[in-house]
Design a protein around this motif. Structure first.
Motif, PDB file in Angstrom:
ATOM      1  N   PRO A  20       0.820  -1.195   0.043  1.00 19.18           N
ATOM      2  CA  PRO A  20      -0.175  -0.125  -0.165  1.00 19.18           C
ATOM      3  C   PRO A  20       0.920   1.216   0.089  1.00 19.18           C
ATOM      4  N   GLN A  21       1.987   1.331   0.688  1.00 21.03           N
ATOM      5  CA  GLN A  21       2.924   2.557   0.808  1.00 21.03           C
ATOM      6  C   GLN A  21       3.604   2.705  -0.513  1.00 21.03           C
ATOM      7  N   LYS A  22       3.968   1.606  -1.499  1.00 24.26           N
ATOM      8  CA  LYS A  22       4.561   1.748  -2.636  1.00 24.26           C
ATOM      9  C   LYS A  22       3.465   2.172  -3.613  1.00 24.26           C
ATOM     10  N   LEU A  23       2.080   1.658  -3.645  1.00 24.63           N
ATOM     11  CA  LEU A  23       1.240   2.303  -4.420  1.00 24.63           C
ATOM     12  C   LEU A  23       0.828   3.746  -4.287  1.00 24.63           C
ATOM     13  N   CYS A  24       0.614   4.161  -2.974  1.00 16.39           N
ATOM     14  CA  CYS A  24       0.445   5.403  -2.723  1.00 16.39           C
ATOM     15  C   CYS A  24       1.562   6.475  -3.081  1.00 16.39           C
ATOM     16  N   ASN A  25       2.559   5.936  -2.997  1.00 12.26           N
ATOM     17  CA  ASN A  25       3.842   6.719  -3.315  1.00 12.26           C
ATOM     18  C   ASN A  25       3.818   6.851  -4.941  1.00 12.26           C
ATOM     19  N   TYR A  26       3.581   5.901  -5.783  1.00 10.78           N
ATOM     20  CA  TYR A  26       3.485   5.758  -6.967  1.00 10.78           C
ATOM     21  C   TYR A  26       2.086   6.825  -7.366  1.00 10.78           C
ATOM     22  N   ILE A  27       1.174   6.796  -6.756  1.00  6.18           N
ATOM     23  CA  ILE A  27      -0.158   7.537  -7.103  1.00  6.18           C
ATOM     24  C   ILE A  27       0.218   8.993  -6.781  1.00  6.18           C
ATOM     25  N   ALA A  28       0.996   9.192  -5.951  1.00  2.00           N
ATOM     26  CA  ALA A  28       0.869  10.566  -5.190  1.00  2.00           C
ATOM     27  C   ALA A  28       1.993  11.273  -6.350  1.00  2.00           C
ATOM     28  N   TRP A 187       6.310  -0.623 -12.573  1.00  2.00           N
ATOM     29  CA  TRP A 187       6.137   0.954 -12.333  1.00  2.00           C
ATOM     30  C   TRP A 187       7.225   1.477 -12.823  1.00  2.00           C
ATOM     31  N   LYS A 188       8.244   0.958 -12.218  1.00  3.00           N
ATOM     32  CA  LYS A 188       9.627   1.509 -12.438  1.00  3.00           C
ATOM     33  C   LYS A 188      10.273   1.143 -13.814  1.00  3.00           C
ATOM     34  N   HIS A 189       9.931   0.044 -13.991  1.00  4.78           N
ATOM     35  CA  HIS A 189      10.752  -0.674 -15.397  1.00  4.78           C
ATOM     36  C   HIS A 189       9.515  -1.042 -16.343  1.00  4.78           C
ATOM     37  N   PRO A 190       8.883  -0.044 -17.092  1.00  3.22           N
ATOM     38  CA  PRO A 190       7.843  -0.810 -17.895  1.00  3.22           C
ATOM     39  C   PRO A 190       7.890  -1.433 -18.969  1.00  3.22           C
ATOM     40  N   TRP A 191       9.376  -1.426 -19.383  1.00  3.78           N
ATOM     41  CA  TRP A 191       9.849  -2.225 -20.382  1.00  3.78           C
ATOM     42  C   TRP A 191       9.774  -3.815 -19.931  1.00  3.78           C
ATOM     43  N   MET A 192       9.883  -4.343 -18.745  1.00  7.35           N
ATOM     44  CA  MET A 192       9.890  -5.414 -18.148  1.00  7.35           C
ATOM     45  C   MET A 192       8.377  -6.172 -18.134  1.00  7.35           C
ATOM     46  N   SER A 193       7.313  -5.476 -18.599  1.00 13.38           N
ATOM     47  CA  SER A 193       5.884  -5.743 -18.829  1.00 13.38           C
ATOM     48  C   SER A 193       5.875  -7.142 -19.366  1.00 13.38           C
ATOM     49  N   PHE A 194       6.982  -7.492 -20.216  1.00 18.52           N
ATOM     50  CA  PHE A 194       6.757  -8.904 -20.965  1.00 18.52           C
ATOM     51  C   PHE A 194       6.638  -9.854 -19.807  1.00 18.52           C
ATOM     52  N   LEU A 195       7.227  -9.917 -18.842  1.00 18.66           N
ATOM     53  CA  LEU A 195       7.501 -10.997 -17.919  1.00 18.66           C
ATOM     54  C   LEU A 195       6.029 -11.275 -17.371  1.00 18.66           C
ATOM     55  N   LYS A 224      -1.629 -12.121 -13.665  1.00 13.09           N
ATOM     56  CA  LYS A 224      -2.968 -12.621 -14.252  1.00 13.09           C
ATOM     57  C   LYS A 224      -4.263 -11.644 -13.939  1.00 13.09           C
ATOM     58  N   GLU A 225      -4.148 -11.028 -12.659  1.00  8.75           N
ATOM     59  CA  GLU A 225      -5.410 -10.264 -12.273  1.00  8.75           C
ATOM     60  C   GLU A 225      -5.016  -8.628 -12.427  1.00  8.75           C
ATOM     61  N   LEU A 226      -5.334  -8.014 -13.479  1.00 12.24           N
ATOM     62  CA  LEU A 226      -5.311  -6.746 -13.617  1.00 12.24           C
ATOM     63  C   LEU A 226      -6.324  -5.775 -13.138  1.00 12.24           C
ATOM     64  N   MET A 227      -6.118  -4.715 -12.758  1.00 10.19           N
ATOM     65  CA  MET A 227      -6.874  -3.576 -11.969  1.00 10.19           C
ATOM     66  C   MET A 227      -7.130  -2.444 -13.392  1.00 10.19           C
ATOM     67  N   LEU A 228      -8.258  -1.811 -13.104  1.00  8.14           N
ATOM     68  CA  LEU A 228      -8.557  -0.633 -13.848  1.00  8.14           C
ATOM     69  C   LEU A 228      -8.050   0.512 -13.016  1.00  8.14           C
ATOM     70  N   LEU A 229      -7.507   1.529 -13.685  1.00  5.30           N
ATOM     71  CA  LEU A 229      -6.939   2.939 -13.038  1.00  5.30           C
ATOM     72  C   LEU A 229      -7.624   3.872 -13.904  1.00  5.30           C
ATOM     73  N   ALA A 230      -8.563   4.606 -13.158  1.00  7.63           N
ATOM     74  CA  ALA A 230      -9.409   5.782 -13.969  1.00  7.63           C
ATOM     75  C   ALA A 230      -8.985   7.164 -13.228  1.00  7.63           C
ATOM     76  N   VAL A 231      -8.460   8.024 -14.162  1.00  6.21           N
ATOM     77  CA  VAL A 231      -8.190   9.402 -13.463  1.00  6.21           C
ATOM     78  C   VAL A 231      -9.100  10.311 -14.289  1.00  6.21           C
ATOM     79  N   GLY A 232      -9.857  11.224 -13.449  1.00  4.44           N
ATOM     80  CA  GLY A 232     -10.713  12.455 -13.998  1.00  4.44           C
ATOM     81  C   GLY A 232     -10.451  13.365 -13.015  1.00  4.44           C
ATOM     82  N   GLU A 233     -10.863  14.860 -13.524  1.00  2.98           N
ATOM     83  CA  GLU A 233     -10.697  15.844 -13.026  1.00  2.98           C
ATOM     84  C   GLU A 233     -12.054  16.421 -12.923  1.00  2.98           C
ATOM     85  N   LYS A 234     -12.210  17.900 -12.013  1.00  2.62           N
ATOM     86  CA  LYS A 234     -13.481  18.616 -11.682  1.00  2.62           C
ATOM     87  C   LYS A 234     -13.109  19.725 -12.641  1.00  2.62           C
ATOM     88  N   PRO A 235     -14.078  20.079 -13.607  1.00  5.31           N
ATOM     89  CA  PRO A 235     -13.831  21.557 -14.255  1.00  5.31           C
ATOM     90  C   PRO A 235     -13.772  22.467 -13.579  1.00  5.31           C
TER      91      PRO A 235
END
Length: 235
Positions: A20-28, A187-195, A224-235
């Motif tokens: 959770p800390q790593k995820l929040c660091n990334y999102i932040a 998240w740090k090395h997207p090129w490794m997504s082949f693994l 195998k289990e992927l999430m959806l990450l949606a980002v939206g802003e308020k006008p």
């Protein structure tokens, strides 16, 4: 519902090295920061919708945000005694905050438990400040349809397109929705997504270390289990 957190969240993760800390660091860093003086500035008021056991509240607090939590259950543990957490039925009630209260909104693994998506999204937008940003995460039906209903509290599934459209219909702008792997090294090395893509073809039984399916093989499971990450802003 008294044992939900114990059954579903089988690990107690609050340390600085936890997922959770790593995820929040990334999102932040990626979504909840402003560039000032050549560095990321983590500040502002943040609402965690469906804060649950509070590991994300703790994590975002470490990132220097002013954090508030909201949930419909009372299973708040000792670690959360100093946080401002309010109860709310996000299905039907107005969120217990004034208009334009938050710079940032975060919610993970909550939307799939909500029938009334429109109320959730309209109220989220209402309590955000103009220009504020929300990050909403939910399981991807495309990658999890075979085991989505293993959690009997799930009531609604989303595809990338349906989640993106839901935000747009309810007034969010600059909306983007993408597939998200719960593997920090990607998240740090997207090129490794082949693994993980290679691991995702392994039998589903290999996701678990035990017959009761309580101890995951995280590398295989989250390949195998992927999430959806949606980002939206308020006008």
């Amino acid at each position: 519902m008294g044992d939900y957190l114990k059954v579903i969240y089988f690990e107690d993760e609050y340390s600085v090295d936890s997922y959770p800390q790593k995820l929040c660091n990334y999102i932040a860093e990626k979504y909840f920061s402003k560039q000032r003086g050549g560095a990321n500035d983590f500040s502002g008021r943040l609402l965690d919708i469906g804060s649950g056991k509070g590991n994300h509240l703790v994590a975002f607090h470490r990132c220097n945000f002013e954090v508030d939590g909201m949930d419909k259950r009372k299973e708040y543990i000792e670690a959360l005694k100093d946080f401002n957490i309010k109860e709310c039925d996000i299905e039907t009630e107005c969120f217990p905050y004034k208009d334009n209260s938050f710079d940032w909104v975060f919610s993970k693994s909550v939307l799939e438990h909500v029938v009334n998506t429109d109320n959730f999204l309209r109220e989220t937008l209402r309590v955000m400040k103009p220009g504020g940003r929300a990050v909403l995460m939910t399981p991807s039906w495309e990658s999890q349809y075979k085991f989505f209903w293993d959690d009997y509290t799930h009531v609604k599934a989303f595809t990338r397109k349906s989640l993106q459209n839901a935000l747009k219909i309810n007034g969010f702008v600059n909306v983007n929705c993408s597939m998200f792997m719960q593997l920090p090294f990607i998240w740090k090395h997207p090129w490794m997504s082949f693994l993980p893509k290679m691991l995702s073809i392994l039998p589903d039984s290999m996701k678990w270390k035990d017959n009761e399916q309580s101890q995951p093989n995280k590398m295989i499971r989250f390949s195998k289990e992927l999430m959806l990450l949606a980002v939206g802003e308020k006008p």
